[in-house]
Design an enzyme around this catalytic site. Structure first.
Site, short mmCIF file in Angstrom:
data_model
loop_
_atom_site.label_atom_id
_atom_site.label_comp_id
_atom_site.label_asym_id
_atom_site.label_seq_id
_atom_site.Cartn_x
_atom_site.Cartn_y
_atom_site.Cartn_z
N SER A 30 -1.07 4.86 3.08
CA SER A 30 -0.43 3.84 2.77
C SER A 30 1.17 4.46 2.19
O SER A 30 2.56 4.84 3.30
CB SER A 30 -0.67 3.67 1.23
OG SER A 30 -0.60 2.22 0.30
N ASP A 42 -5.28 -5.82 6.71
CA ASP A 42 -4.91 -4.79 6.31
C ASP A 42 -3.25 -6.10 6.04
O ASP A 42 -2.91 -6.00 7.17
CB ASP A 42 -4.86 -3.52 6.13
CG ASP A 42 -3.04 -3.19 5.95
OD1 ASP A 42 -2.48 -3.78 4.78
OD2 ASP A 42 -3.23 -1.91 5.69
N HIS A 52 -6.32 -3.19 2.94
CA HIS A 52 -5.65 -2.42 2.54
C HIS A 52 -5.94 -0.78 2.64
O HIS A 52 -5.47 0.32 3.43
CB HIS A 52 -4.34 -2.96 1.93
CG HIS A 52 -3.42 -1.50 1.91
ND1 HIS A 52 -2.80 -1.03 3.13
CD2 HIS A 52 -3.04 -0.45 0.96
CE1 HIS A 52 -2.03 0.47 2.25
NE2 HIS A 52 -2.56 0.42 1.28
#
Ligand SMILES: CC(=O)SCCNC(=O)CCNC(=O)[C@H](O)C(C)(C)COP(=O)(O)OP(=O)(O)OC[C@H]1O[C@@H](n2cnc3c(N)ncnc32)[C@H](O)[C@@H]1OP(=O)(O)O
Ligand SMILES: N[C@@H](CCO)C(=O)O
Length: 372
Positions: free
Chosen positions: A151, A317, A350
């Site tokens: 991320s 995601d 995610h």
């Protein structure tokens, strides 16, 4: 601060700087809270920098000091794991702008003797990386065996390869992107507005009486947390099930389990995070556009240096979908950089990068140790 926490060493250092930030301000001193695990090899060849995500911290493999929960990436970092302190010298620092000991809005501004609050300069992902560069200088680490992150951590890893190309030998980027999309920015703006609309925010000056804008921050987290999950995951976990009741209440309590869950995620977040830090870090994410920093062409970010790259995305995601990783792979190909890429299947959206993911571990171990 310098204390043993199981096999990790937690420290905080004030580096003189000054650090020139992308926004033009000079930051001095640059305070960095970090943990290390393992020992730097005599040839310096085993240093692995782990970069954390938006609300993460330096306690990658040690218990969180406020919540007591295990480190956020013990699935990947630890004895017998792909990143193993028996082999690797692991470094993880709290990013600039955050609230776990590094320079950020909650820390004291030496010029005023009071918390920076909104007087803290706006920072970028590259500023976070430059601060980490200062930390590595301080630790005597010249080059990195690898820089690894998911991320926002993946954005820092990419920025590392672009900013310090000759210091990075391998770069692992998981569930990430090279720039924030309009949708990404839109969700962050909802969160920021929620914080700033809370009357307790008071322009960011809430530290003295310890009465922070908890309601605004909790709502910001609730909205953001939805983006970390998947529709299928939410349906499987909660569906339309009711929370501790047999029938709808015909009111506005948390009738549904998913409402109760989100409220819990919001409330528990405010115990471990600072609202102003949330504003600053989401801003840094929204400003992130690696191509823009390199003349508008992403490949330009990767032309220098010798780093190998490994990209991992998750099929559910929708925050940083696989397409974003493919854009990065194309740019790496155009720049002539070696790159492995895999899209993994997961129902968890995610945040899959934070959960048990044996395939992700196999890919990262193979990449780091097999040189593939
Ligand atoms: C690098 C970094 O990013 S570090 C920071 C990352 N950490 C976070 O983002 C923390 C918040 N995020 C999450 O919890 C993420 O979903 C994950 C991936 C980290 C964890 O996922 P999971 O282990 O599947 O946890 P899950 O999403 O089910 O949440 C569990 C919590 O919800 C609570 N919960 C579950 N159902 C309900 C419900 N119906 N009502 C109220 N609370 C509920 C559980 O009691 C548990 O609470 P606790 O965390 O206080 O113990
Ligand atoms: N859930 C993680 C990932 C966000 O990108 C965090 O809060 O940092």
């Amino acid at each position: 601060m310098n204390h043993d926490r199981r096999f990790g060493l937690a420290r905080q250092v004030a580096l003189p700087g000054p650090l020139r930030l992308d926004g033009g301000a000079l930051l001095s001193p640059v305070e960095i809270a970090y943990e290390t695990y393992g020992t730097l090899a005599p040839d310096g060849g085993n240093a692995v920098l782990i970069c954390h995500a938006l609300t993460g911290d330096q306690h990658v493999a040690s218990p969180h000091p406020r919540t007591g929960k295990p480190g956020w990436w013990t699935r990947l970092v630890g004895p017998g794991k792909p990143i193993d302190p028996a082999r690797d010298f692991v470094i993880c620092s709290n990013v600039l702008g955050s609230c776990m000991g590094s320079s950020g809005p909650a820390l004291t501004n030496p010029a005023t003797g009071r918390p920076y609050a909104m007087g803290f300069p706006v920072i970028t992902i590259r500023d976070m990386v430059r601060a980490q560069g200062l930390l590595l200088d301080h630790l005597g680490v010249v080059t990195l065996k690898a820089v690894v992150g998911g991320s926002m951590g993946g954005m820092q890893a990419l920025s590392w390869a672009a900013t310090f190309p000759h210091r990075v030998r391998a770069c692992v980027v998981i569930a990430s992107t090279a720039r924030h999309s309009a949708q990404n920015i839109a969700f962050h703006e909802v969160g920021r507005q929620s914080i700033m609309a809370d009357p307790k925010w008071r322009g960011g000056d809430y530290y003295a009486d310890q009465d922070p804008p908890a309601a605004g921050l909790a709502v910001a987290r609730m909205a953001a947390h939805i983006t970390y999950l998947s529709e299928a995951g939410l349906t499987e976990k909660f569906g339309r099930k009711l929370q501790a009741r047999d029938a709808k209440g015909f009111g506005f309590d948390a009738d549904f389990q998913v409402e109760s869950y989100l409220r819990h995620q919001g409330l528990s977040f405010v115990d471990r995070f600072d609202a102003n830090s949330y504003l600053y870090i989401t801003r840094a994410l929204d400003y992130f556009d690696l191509a823009e920093e390199h003349g508008g062409l992403l490949a330009n970010a990767f032309r220098a240096g010798q780093a190998r790259f490994c990209l991992v995305s998750f099929d559910t995601d929708w925050l940083y979908p696989t397409l974003e990783s493919r854009h990065i792979v194309q740019a790496l190909n155009a720049a002539g950089r070696p790159v492995s890429f895999v899209e993994l299947s997961s129902p968890y959206g995610h945040d899959a990068f934070l959960l048990e993911a044996p395939e992700m571990n196999r890919v990262i171990h193979g990449f780091l140790e097999g040189g593939a």
